[in-house]
Design an enzyme around this catalytic site. Sequence first.
Site, PDB file in Angstrom:
ATOM      1  N   ASP A  14       0.815  -1.220   0.000  1.00 50.97           N
ATOM      2  CA  ASP A  14       0.000   0.000   0.000  1.00 50.97           C
ATOM      3  C   ASP A  14       0.850   1.273   0.000  1.00 50.97           C
ATOM      4  O   ASP A  14       0.657   2.164   0.848  1.00 50.97           O
ATOM      5  CB  ASP A  14      -0.943   0.019   1.220  1.00 50.97           C
ATOM      6  CG  ASP A  14      -1.768  -1.248   1.327  1.00 50.97           C
ATOM      7  OD1 ASP A  14      -2.251  -1.727   0.291  1.00 50.97           O
ATOM      8  OD2 ASP A  14      -1.937  -1.763   2.447  1.00 50.97           O
ATOM      9  N   GLU A 174     -11.247   0.783  -3.475  1.00 59.10           N
ATOM     10  CA  GLU A 174     -10.472   1.227  -2.306  1.00 59.10           C
ATOM     11  C   GLU A 174      -9.307   2.090  -2.763  1.00 59.10           C
ATOM     12  O   GLU A 174      -9.184   2.406  -3.952  1.00 59.10           O
ATOM     13  CB  GLU A 174      -9.963   0.002  -1.511  1.00 59.10           C
ATOM     14  CG  GLU A 174      -9.126  -0.937  -2.345  1.00 59.10           C
ATOM     15  CD  GLU A 174      -8.969  -2.341  -1.752  1.00 59.10           C
ATOM     16  OE1 GLU A 174      -9.661  -2.702  -0.794  1.00 59.10           O
ATOM     17  OE2 GLU A 174      -8.137  -3.087  -2.284  1.00 59.10           O
TER      18      GLU A 174
HETATM   19  C1  6LW Z   1      -5.727  -1.959   1.890  1.00 59.59           C
HETATM   20  C2  6LW Z   1      -6.415  -1.946   0.616  1.00 59.59           C
HETATM   21  C3  6LW Z   1      -5.651  -2.951  -0.075  1.00 59.59           C
HETATM   22  O1  6LW Z   1      -6.310  -1.226   2.886  1.00 59.59           O
HETATM   23  O2  6LW Z   1      -5.363  -3.916   0.802  1.00 59.59           O
HETATM   24  O3  6LW Z   1      -4.473  -3.548  -1.921  1.00 59.59           O
HETATM   25  C4  6LW Z   1      -5.733  -3.441   2.064  1.00 59.59           C
HETATM   26  N1  6LW Z   1      -5.258  -2.793  -1.252  1.00 59.59           N
HETATM   27  O4  6LW Z   1      -6.423  -0.768  -0.087  1.00 59.59           O
HETATM   28  C5  6LW Z   1      -4.802  -3.923   3.090  1.00 59.59           C
HETATM   29  O5  6LW Z   1      -3.483  -3.688   2.705  1.00 59.59           O
END
Ligand code: 6LW
Length: 502
Positions: A14, A174
């Site tokens: 991340d 996300e």
């Molecule tokens: C993070 C989310 C993700 O919060 O994995 O790959 C989660 N993306 O954005 C945990 O790392």
Amino acid sequence: MKIQNPIIRGFYPDPSICQAEGKYYIACSSFQYLPGVPIFESEDLVNWKQVANALTRTTQVELHKVPSSGGVFAPTLRYHEGTFYMVTNNNTFGKNFYISTTDIRGEWSDPIFVDQEGIDPSLLFDGEKVYFTSNGTDEAGKGCILQCEIDIKTGRKLTESIPVWHGSGGRYLESPHLYHIGEWYYLMAAEGGTEYGHMITYARSQSPFGPFEEYTHNPALTNRNLGGNESRIQGIGHGDLICDRQGNYYIVCLGFRQSGQWQPYHHLGREVFLAPVFWQQDGWFTAGDHGVVTEWMEVPLNGKQDTDVYNVSFQASEENKLRWSYLRDYHKENYEFVENGLRLRGTGISLNQVDSPTFAGVRQSEFDTHLVVTVSGDAQEAGVTFYMDEDQHYDLALIRAGQKRKVMLRLRTGDAEAVVKCIECDQDCGKVRLEVISTAEKYEFYCQTDRGREFLGSARTKYLSSEVAGGFTGVLMGLYAVDEENKWAEFHDLNWEQKISL
Ligand code: 6LW
């Protein structure tokens, strides 16, 4: 120049990036480990060195008995008028918060909480305003990007949290970041989940709250259509944009290296990759090599990529000090770094517990590694563990059984735990040399007693992978001690060489 990905190797997921006073900084997730949110510095976007950890105190973050892959999720790092801000989420408690500092190598502040649901919070400083963006759900319960304006001094919301984008249709929307570039606001996000379907998508608007118009060629970056014969780099997603001093743009993003073409497993965790960004006449951008990230990438940078690999020892270097990680709200009084050594005081807490065993770990950053360390002392059990979480770890340890000592190899893979071999030491065996050789496929375990070097067994890496264990972390090499009577173990002469292969 051609650079080699990943640019930060091992479990550093991340990534978020910012620029400050001519240098670049990247922050990564840390989950149940403390110190948390490792911070790397670079002068050229290619060579990175860890210079800090943002979370160092339990007054900043509650990690007591948090589950593995709980705790601290994706951070965003920003720099505004002399101050660094790191905003993140303690997923176990569902809380978004930020901390700040004027000295990135120094202490960071206590947390300021923001009352907005969702994960992956981000900040945009835009003139007098500060936008706070995260993922979340709309009134109908559908995944969306939520946004509000906040007062950065107090964290107080100045507007409602409003759904501003629903993504391009992929699952797990996300990792949003809002940017103001020229006359446009760009909203970049990740979709597809952080596994093989991961991707980066984006939209733009002339106003920070939308309406956002989707880039018609989304995803902008993904390796989801590449087979293992084309690329063992998979899971490309969750990225952040950066503009270099020459005005060229890049995305830093996460991805992982699967352990073989027909071995869709990764145990080194999610790592940091760099990809170039290309602006089009119409103000949209493309990224990577036709939308994919490769091991070797042509980028418009000048310089030389350092191919030195970080070797782990007890030497008292600044980087060594920063790289050691501990489980949850660990007990500092049980750890003593001495000259060329580490003393660990055991407790009754074992590696199988969702707790804080005496454990000091460093991330495994390459497939091919060679570790040697000597262990001695009075603790009931002390040794080296290749640790994914409490349910999957391989332990090579010196055991005390009455007057006798043994070297034991124990494997724990989910519901199965087995002692593979125990070698009895000679009566006076006080000090044992442990040795582990790893490749992409397996670990091999050896010890050296007075009788010479002996092989205890091997174990496949795939059982420590995210595909088997679940969760969001990668393997750490940990030195550990267990002793109900709180006796000490001593480790000396650690040398862990990690060699870049893929
Ligand atoms: C993070 C989310 C993700 O919060 O994995 O790959 C989660 N993306 O954005 C945990 O790392």
